[in-house]
Design an enzyme around this catalytic site. Structure first.
Site, short mmCIF file in Angstrom:
data_model
loop_
_atom_site.label_atom_id
_atom_site.label_comp_id
_atom_site.label_asym_id
_atom_site.label_seq_id
_atom_site.Cartn_x
_atom_site.Cartn_y
_atom_site.Cartn_z
N TYR A 1 20.36 19.42 6.07
CA TYR A 1 20.83 18.46 5.06
C TYR A 1 21.02 17.11 5.74
CZ TYR A 1 23.91 15.96 1.89
OH TYR A 1 24.44 15.01 1.06
N GLU B 1 19.50 11.04 -0.14
CA GLU B 1 19.84 12.39 0.30
C GLU B 1 18.60 13.27 0.38
OE1 GLU B 1 23.37 15.09 -1.30
OE2 GLU B 1 21.53 15.52 -2.40
#
Ligand code: GDP
Ligand code: MN
Length: 380
Positions: free
Chosen positions: A101, A189
């Site tokens: 992530y 993101e």
């Protein structure tokens, strides 16, 4: 402005961030054509501006033409958390060794940018933050100094990414930071950022929010805006030059000044009601503005009562009162209106309205009283 995944990936690609080759399709036939062009296996991905598409059945692997037909057919039209899928993104399927992530966003209290990096990607970061907060390496970045590759290297080590992924990820993070800053994002993101079995790192998903305040220096954003599905109420309000945000409740709200409008929402909530919108008519509201505001709120079928909350400063309450009457003469309003009028020339304003008051046009002496009356009418 939130981007679709495919737009986010196109944006990433401009900054040199590795993404899988692919294309969009609005029909099953188009999906097949894309898949045949890029080669199997492919992933068929629902394009909706909401997370958790995988779990909702909106991300499917297809090994051949029949599977593309099947999955594209199922995903197009699918409802994911209230978002209906009108478009799919087809990309070359990747083999995954590890899912990470990575994101950049603004850390307002600290007046810095905030990077988040985790070796536990592919799941929602909120879940990781809850269950295993130590698995996220946070990096505060001074916006003046920016992010250099040496810092990025220390960061990937701190996040305990696999050795094989570290150097490429460090390089990618610098590019993602460039995309986030130069590209004027509020959020950039990647979840998951993957390491492939043959040692390549690239973005498998993209979640990008663009900072609308910077749109003046990004004419290229128009292509993203073209695919925005705007709330029809907000569209109408924008055309009339109003500062309007649609909400889900039943009490329509008109106030002068953003602060008072927000307080009005709070007071409506406090007495057990729900606001249908935020609407700031600004200073010096005249009859035209008032009529436009009433029209926009009137067009919302959920609205059951309208609360007009005016505190006259530069705006004179007698002008507002005249505006309301003129507006009522022009627009047929289907909900009762409750007014709280205070401040400059309030007495004159109330006197103008006095002869016109009835059970559908009511004045109250205080904001709280007016909120109660509006909420009662909405719930009646
Ligand atoms: P989200 O569920 O909306 O976040 O959609 P993602 O784009 O993140 O996809 C969800 C999951 O599908 C990912 O976490 C991956 O595990 C899986 N996935 C997506 N693309 C691929 C791919 O190319 N190959 C493989 N094997 N899995 C994929
Ligand atoms: Mn994802």
């Amino acid at each position: 402005m939130d981007l679709f995944e495919y737009q986010g990936k196109q944006y990433f690609a401009r900054f040199g961030i590795a993404v899988s080759p692919g294309d969009v399709a609005d029909t099953v036939d188009e999906a097949v054509a894309v898949a045949e062009r890029i080669g199997y296996p492919v992933v068929v991905k629902a394009q909706v501006k909401v997370g958790g598409r995988g779990k909702a059945g909106g991300v499917k692997l297809a090994n051949d033409i029949d599977e593309v037909r099947l999955h594209a057919g199922n995903i197009l039209g699918l409802d994911i958390k209230g978002h209906v899928v009108h478009r799919v993104w087809i990309e070359r399927s990747s083999d995954i060794a590890k899912e990470y992530y990575a994101s950049f966003t603004l850390d307002r209290p600290n007046k810095t940018h905030l990077g988040m990096l985790s070796a536990q990607g592919g799941v929602e970061i909120e879940v990781v933050a809850e269950e295993n907060p130590d698995a996220i390496a946070f990096l505060q970045i001074d916006p003046v100094r920016g992010l250099d590759v040496a810092t990025a290297r220390r960061w990937v080590a701190e996040a305990e990414l696999d050795e094989a992924a570290r150097e490429q990820t460090a390089q990618l993070l610098v590019k993602l930071y460039d995309c986030y800053t130069t590209g004027d994002c509020d959020l950039a993101e990647i979840n998951p950022l993957i390491l492939t079995p043959d040692g390549n790192v690239h973005a498998l998903d993209a979640k990008v929010t663009l900072d609308e305040n910077a749109s003046y220096r990004h004419p290229e954003w128009d292509e993203f805006r073209a695919t925005e599905t705007e709330d029809p109420r907000e569209k109408m309000a924008k055309e009339k030059g109003l500062n309007y945000i649609g909400l889900d409740g039943t009490v329509g709200i008109i106030a002068n000044g953003a602060g008072l409008a927000m307080s009005t929402l709070d007071v409506v909530n406090q007495v057990g009601g729900t606001a249908a919108n935020f609407l700031d008519i600004g200073g010096g509201a005249n009859a035209d503005v008032m009529a436009a505001a009433l029209e926009v709120i009137n067009a919302d079928p959920k609205v059951k009562s309208i609360f007009v909350n005016i505190f006259g400063g530069i705006t004179r309450v007698d002008e507002v009162a005249k505006g309301v009457l003129e507006a009522l003469a022009r627009v047929s309003i289907s909900s009762p209106i409750v007014l709280r009028l205070d401040g400059t020339n309030a007495i004159e304003g109330r006197a103008i309205l006095a002869p016109h008051l009835n059970e559908r046009l009511i004045t109250e002496p205080t904001m709280l009283d007016a909120a109660r009356t509006a909420v009662n009418l909405a719930n009646a």
